[in-house]
Design an enzyme around this catalytic site. Structure first.
Site, PDB file in Angstrom:
ATOM      1  CB  SER A  50       4.355  -3.049   9.028  1.00 45.18           C
ATOM      2  OG  SER A  50       5.538  -3.919   9.221  1.00 45.18           O
ATOM      3  NE  ARG A  51       5.007   4.453   6.886  1.00 42.46           N
ATOM      4  CZ  ARG A  51       6.126   4.667   7.403  1.00 42.46           C
ATOM      5  NH1 ARG A  51       6.270   3.983   8.655  1.00 42.46           N
ATOM      6  NH2 ARG A  51       7.281   5.214   7.091  1.00 42.46           N
ATOM      7  CG  LEU A  52       0.042  -2.892   9.260  1.00 41.70           C
ATOM      8  CD1 LEU A  52       0.134  -4.625   9.575  1.00 41.70           C
ATOM      9  CD2 LEU A  52      -0.943  -2.761   8.201  1.00 41.70           C
TER      10      LEU A  52
END
Length: 245
Positions: A220-222
């Site tokens: 989630s691009r975290l």
């Protein structure tokens, strides 16, 4: 095990066959290319107290996992006096408690910009591990004896190549001019018993880090981003902070 490369999903409308046609490749949009990074994470409790030790562990993993042919490849950024940045990939040739060492032509664009600006930024990208490392800090020439020792360890053809290349200068005579210079210098140093001297304009740079960031891809691009920083190169006190992705 770690795969050598991360496979991108096919672009929308691409043929379902095993081979990708030239038309499908041409239609592929960068906006449609994405990978979910799910291999691992990076927590503060796992990080070494010193960024050079953390780098040593990650670099060892990159080498042993065979994530690419040259895990020591890195991007080096410099900047002109007018503020124009420039970027290129070179090969890391050493790292220790001082910092990171690479070699180049001092008369090249990067050589002149690094000497004038006094600072550099480095970036490593190891796709198979879904990791990158960023380094910032002042840059200086390594001692001449260190540059000579490394130069003398290079293949003879590479030592001659350092004399052949007027790095970053315009080649008026095309590729043939380069090959003519190579033949001329190979003839000059045809006697293998005669050492090829190190050019005065060639040698090493040392980047002494004041900030080193370790980036681990997450879903989630975290992503995980841990940054080590210190007040100056004279300090041995490193501060570890997590940055928002």
């Amino acid at each position: 095990g770690v795969q050598q490369c991360v496979k991108l999903p096919p672009a929308a409308g691409a043929a379902a066959s095993g081979s990708t046609s030239a038309a499908a490749a041409a239609a592929a949009s960068p906006a449609d290319m994405r990978v979910s990074y799910e291999l691992r994470g990076l927590l503060e409790g796992e990080a070494a107290a010193d960024p050079l030790q953390q780098f040593k562990a990650w670099f060892k993993a990159a080498v042993e996992s065979k994530v690419c042919e040259e895990p020591n490849a890195m991007a080096v950024a410099s900047c002109s006096s007018s503020g124009q940045p420039s970027l290129r990939h070179v090969l890391l040739k050493g790292y220790d408690e001082r910092g990171f060492v690479f070699y180049t032509n001092y008369s090249s664009r990067k050589g002149q910009e690094l000497a004038a600006g006094g600072s550099a930024a480095l970036a490593f990208w190891w796709e198979g591990l879904q990791r990158q490392v960023r380094v910032e800090g002042p840059v200086e020439r390594v001692p001449e004896a260190e540059s000579k020792a490394y130069f003398d360890s290079r293949p003879r053809s590479s030592r001659i190549g350092a004399w052949v290349s007027l790095q970053s200068q315009v080649v008026a005579g095309g590729r043939q001019e380069i090959e003519d210079r190579q033949q001329q210098l190979e003839a000059e140093y045809a006697d293998a018993s005669v050492a090829v001297p190190k050019p005065e304009h060639w040698g090493g740079f040392l980047v002494r880090p004041t900030a080193v960031e370790f980036w681990q891809g997450r879903p989630s691009r975290l992503h995980d981003r841990l940054r080590y920083s210190r007040a100056s190169t004279d300090s041995s006190e490193w501060r570890l902070e997590r940055l928002y992705p």
